[in-house]
Design a protein around this motif. Structure first.
Motif, PDB file in Angstrom:
ATOM      1  N   VAL A   1     109.178  70.060  -5.248  1.00  0.00           N
ATOM      2  CA  VAL A   1     108.833  68.861  -5.999  1.00  0.00           C
ATOM      3  C   VAL A   1     107.374  68.487  -5.738  1.00  0.00           C
ATOM      4  O   VAL A   1     106.619  69.244  -5.146  1.00  0.00           O
ATOM      5  CB  VAL A   1     109.775  67.705  -5.606  1.00  0.00           C
ATOM      6  CG1 VAL A   1     111.217  68.043  -5.930  1.00  0.00           C
ATOM      7  CG2 VAL A   1     109.655  67.395  -4.112  1.00  0.00           C
ATOM      8  N   GLY A   2     106.991  67.301  -6.150  1.00  0.00           N
ATOM      9  CA  GLY A   2     105.633  66.823  -5.956  1.00  0.00           C
ATOM     10  C   GLY A   2     104.747  67.140  -7.144  1.00  0.00           C
ATOM     11  O   GLY A   2     105.123  67.877  -8.060  1.00  0.00           O
ATOM     12  N   ASP A   3     103.545  66.593  -7.110  1.00  0.00           N
ATOM     13  CA  ASP A   3     102.604  66.790  -8.218  1.00  0.00           C
ATOM     14  C   ASP A   3     102.273  68.250  -8.431  1.00  0.00           C
ATOM     15  O   ASP A   3     102.068  68.694  -9.572  1.00  0.00           O
ATOM     16  CB  ASP A   3     101.323  65.986  -7.965  1.00  0.00           C
ATOM     17  CG  ASP A   3     101.566  64.481  -7.979  1.00  0.00           C
ATOM     18  OD1 ASP A   3     102.568  64.064  -8.600  1.00  0.00           O
ATOM     19  OD2 ASP A   3     100.769  63.743  -7.365  1.00  0.00           O
ATOM     20  N   ASP A   4     102.217  69.010  -7.330  1.00  0.00           N
ATOM     21  CA  ASP A   4     101.876  70.425  -7.448  1.00  0.00           C
ATOM     22  C   ASP A   4     103.111  71.324  -7.530  1.00  0.00           C
ATOM     23  O   ASP A   4     103.007  72.540  -7.682  1.00  0.00           O
ATOM     24  CB  ASP A   4     101.009  70.868  -6.274  1.00  0.00           C
ATOM     25  CG  ASP A   4     101.660  70.605  -4.912  1.00  0.00           C
ATOM     26  OD1 ASP A   4     102.829  70.154  -4.887  1.00  0.00           O
ATOM     27  OD2 ASP A   4     100.996  70.844  -3.884  1.00  0.00           O
ATOM     28  N   GLY A   5     104.305  70.728  -7.408  1.00  0.00           N
ATOM     29  CA  GLY A   5     105.534  71.505  -7.472  1.00  0.00           C
ATOM     30  C   GLY A   5     105.732  72.433  -6.299  1.00  0.00           C
ATOM     31  O   GLY A   5     106.501  73.393  -6.389  1.00  0.00           O
TER      32      GLY A   5
ATOM     33  N   GLY B   1     110.945  70.223 -14.782  1.00  0.00           N
ATOM     34  CA  GLY B   1     109.749  70.282 -13.956  1.00  0.00           C
ATOM     35  C   GLY B   1     109.994  70.517 -12.483  1.00  0.00           C
ATOM     36  O   GLY B   1     109.050  70.478 -11.685  1.00  0.00           O
TER      37      GLY B   1
ATOM     38  N   GLN C   1     106.206  71.076  -2.910  1.00  0.00           N
ATOM     39  CA  GLN C   1     106.769  70.365  -1.760  1.00  0.00           C
ATOM     40  C   GLN C   1     108.252  70.700  -1.588  1.00  0.00           C
ATOM     41  O   GLN C   1     109.079  70.349  -2.431  1.00  0.00           O
ATOM     42  CB  GLN C   1     106.619  68.855  -1.956  1.00  0.00           C
ATOM     43  CG  GLN C   1     107.230  68.011  -0.858  1.00  0.00           C
ATOM     44  CD  GLN C   1     106.551  68.240   0.475  1.00  0.00           C
ATOM     45  OE1 GLN C   1     105.361  68.005   0.602  1.00  0.00           O
ATOM     46  NE2 GLN C   1     107.298  68.706   1.454  1.00  0.00           N
TER      47      GLN C   1
END
Length: 211
Positions: free
Chosen positions: A84-88, A58, A90
């Motif tokens: 990264v992060g919830d939305d991918g 992910g 960051q």
């Protein structure tokens, strides 16, 4: 040389904080030499020096990502940028180093400069990144707080002035720093040529006074 025309390699910031003279030898006098430490560092970077993008677990990862900042006059290559992060989306820069964590902040400043470039390029805040040290095989998370950002901007200005003035600082021998430097034989810190450039000193020592 017009300071507005000076484009600074991000690596020069790390060189400057390690030793201003080393920075000048590399980025003003264009001198370089390799030793076991730089060779080990080069090998460590081999994996991340080939540009590519992949997604695992992910997390999308870009290696050898060309970055820069028009506003700060910086250019460089980020070893690894993870998204990264919830939305991918960051950005999380990761810089590879051969040794272990340092007592000075040179590595942190180099990483912070990458973050400043990514912020300008992508239009999103980059609050933190990591330094991966080959000796410990561990990551050290670095927060890009106000203090580190201010130090990074200060070093950018110092390096720009160094390059603009085209002056190599005098040598200041320190065993813990100098003995592991790949430029030791060129720098000759125990017998500094003063403010005469190393290239000029070498030319004079070899009896070549031609320009």
């Amino acid at each position: 040389m017009d300071s507005e025309e000076i484009i600074i390699p991000i690596s020069a910031l790390q060189h400057y904080l390690y030793c201003p003279r080393q920075c000048a030898l590399i980025h003003v006098e264009r001198l370089w030499a390799e030793n076991v430490h730089t060779a080990e560092g080069r090998l460590l970077h081999d994996r991340s020096d080939r540009p590519r993008t992949e997604a695992r677990h992910g997390v999308r990862t870009a290696t050898a990502l060309a970055i820069g900042s028009d506003g700060l006059g910086l250019v460089g290559v980020a070893d690894v940028v993870e998204f990264v992060g919830d939305d991918g989306l960051q950005p999380f820069p990761v810089e590879y180093k051969r040794g272990s964590p340092k007592s000075h902040r040179a590595d942190e400043v180099q990483l912070c400069a990458q973050a400043l470039c990514l912020e300008e390029m992508l239009g999103t805040p980059v609050p933190e990144g990591a330094l991966f040290y080959g000796k410990t095989r561990r990551r050290v998370v670095v927060r890009f707080d106000a203090g580190l950002r201010a130090l990074t901007l200060e070093v950018i200005n110092l390096v720009r002035a160094l390059i603009q003035n085209q002056t190599t600082p005098t040598a200041d021998y320190m065993a813990s720093r100098c003995d592991s430097c790949s430029l030791l034989d060129l720098c000759r810190p125990r017998r500094s040529p003063g403010r005469e450039s190393v290239k000029e000193w070498l030319r004079r020592a070899l009896g070549d006074d031609s320009s």
